[in-house]
Design a protein around this motif. Structure first.
Motif, mmCIF file in Angstrom:
data_model
loop_
_atom_site.group_PDB
_atom_site.id
_atom_site.type_symbol
_atom_site.label_atom_id
_atom_site.label_comp_id
_atom_site.label_asym_id
_atom_site.label_seq_id
_atom_site.Cartn_x
_atom_site.Cartn_y
_atom_site.Cartn_z
ATOM 1 N N ALA A 61 0.831 -1.196 0.000
ATOM 2 C CA ALA A 61 0.000 0.000 0.000
ATOM 3 C C ALA A 61 0.869 1.251 0.000
ATOM 4 N N GLY A 62 0.521 2.187 -0.861
ATOM 5 C CA GLY A 62 1.201 3.475 -0.893
ATOM 6 C C GLY A 62 0.595 4.401 0.153
ATOM 7 N N ALA A 63 1.048 5.636 0.161
ATOM 8 C CA ALA A 63 0.600 6.603 1.164
ATOM 9 C C ALA A 63 -0.904 6.863 1.072
ATOM 10 N N VAL A 64 -1.406 6.997 -0.142
ATOM 11 C CA VAL A 64 -2.836 7.276 -0.315
ATOM 12 C C VAL A 64 -3.674 6.091 0.138
ATOM 13 N N ARG A 65 -3.275 4.877 -0.233
ATOM 14 C CA ARG A 65 -4.019 3.684 0.165
ATOM 15 C C ARG A 65 -3.987 3.497 1.673
ATOM 16 N N ARG A 66 -2.833 3.778 2.309
ATOM 17 C CA ARG A 66 -2.750 3.668 3.778
ATOM 18 C C ARG A 66 -3.709 4.660 4.432
ATOM 19 N N PHE A 67 -3.814 5.863 3.874
ATOM 20 C CA PHE A 67 -4.724 6.848 4.442
ATOM 21 C C PHE A 67 -6.173 6.367 4.340
ATOM 22 N N TRP A 68 -6.596 5.960 3.132
ATOM 23 C CA TRP A 68 -7.986 5.578 2.910
ATOM 24 C C TRP A 68 -8.358 4.259 3.562
ATOM 25 N N SER A 69 -7.404 3.344 3.703
ATOM 26 C CA SER A 69 -7.718 2.015 4.215
ATOM 27 C C SER A 69 -7.373 1.811 5.682
ATOM 28 N N VAL A 70 -6.488 2.635 6.234
ATOM 29 C CA VAL A 70 -6.070 2.444 7.626
ATOM 30 C C VAL A 70 -6.362 3.682 8.465
ATOM 31 N N LYS A 71 -5.835 4.822 8.075
ATOM 32 C CA LYS A 71 -5.946 6.024 8.909
ATOM 33 C C LYS A 71 -7.349 6.608 8.964
ATOM 34 N N LEU A 72 -8.086 6.550 7.886
ATOM 35 C CA LEU A 72 -9.429 7.138 7.868
ATOM 36 C C LEU A 72 -10.477 6.274 8.566
ATOM 37 N N PRO A 73 -10.551 4.960 8.326
ATOM 38 C CA PRO A 73 -11.632 4.167 8.926
ATOM 39 C C PRO A 73 -11.537 3.985 10.444
ATOM 40 N N LEU A 74 -10.350 3.924 10.988
ATOM 41 C CA LEU A 74 -10.236 3.632 12.420
ATOM 42 C C LEU A 74 -10.825 4.728 13.318
ATOM 43 N N PRO A 75 -10.524 6.008 13.087
ATOM 44 C CA PRO A 75 -11.134 7.028 13.947
ATOM 45 C C PRO A 75 -12.503 7.509 13.467
ATOM 46 N N ALA A 76 -13.063 6.910 12.427
ATOM 47 C CA ALA A 76 -14.335 7.372 11.864
ATOM 48 C C ALA A 76 -15.474 7.429 12.890
ATOM 49 N N PRO A 77 -15.647 6.444 13.778
ATOM 50 C CA PRO A 77 -16.742 6.551 14.751
ATOM 51 C C PRO A 77 -16.604 7.769 15.669
ATOM 52 N N ALA A 78 -15.401 8.082 16.101
ATOM 53 C CA ALA A 78 -15.201 9.250 16.964
ATOM 54 C C ALA A 78 -15.473 10.541 16.203
ATOM 55 N N VAL A 79 -15.035 10.601 14.954
ATOM 56 C CA VAL A 79 -15.274 11.790 14.137
ATOM 57 C C VAL A 79 -16.772 11.958 13.909
ATOM 58 N N THR A 80 -17.460 10.880 13.594
ATOM 59 C CA THR A 80 -18.903 10.943 13.374
ATOM 60 C C THR A 80 -19.624 11.436 14.616
#
Length: 52
Positions: free
Chosen positions: A23-42
């Motif tokens: 995974a490149g930087a963009v894929r790591r962001f969309w697949s790892v960094k974004l989904p994990l904190p999504a419930p708190a952000v929501t």
């Protein structure tokens, strides 16, 4: 926004595993960094819009 502080708590092992899987930087962001904190952000967005 407090929910984004969760991005700093993502275990480094998850990011390393994604890198090893190719995974490149963009894929790591969309697949790892974004989904994990999504419930708190929501939650924070809903509470902010509610005006509480």
């Amino acid at each position: 926004m407090h929910g984004l502080a969760g991005v700093n708590r993502i275990p480094e092992q998850l990011l390393q595993a994604a890198t090893l899987d190719g995974a490149g930087a963009v894929r790591r962001f969309w697949s790892v960094k974004l989904p994990l904190p999504a419930p708190a952000v929501t939650f924070n967005v809903v509470v902010s819009l509610d005006g509480a």
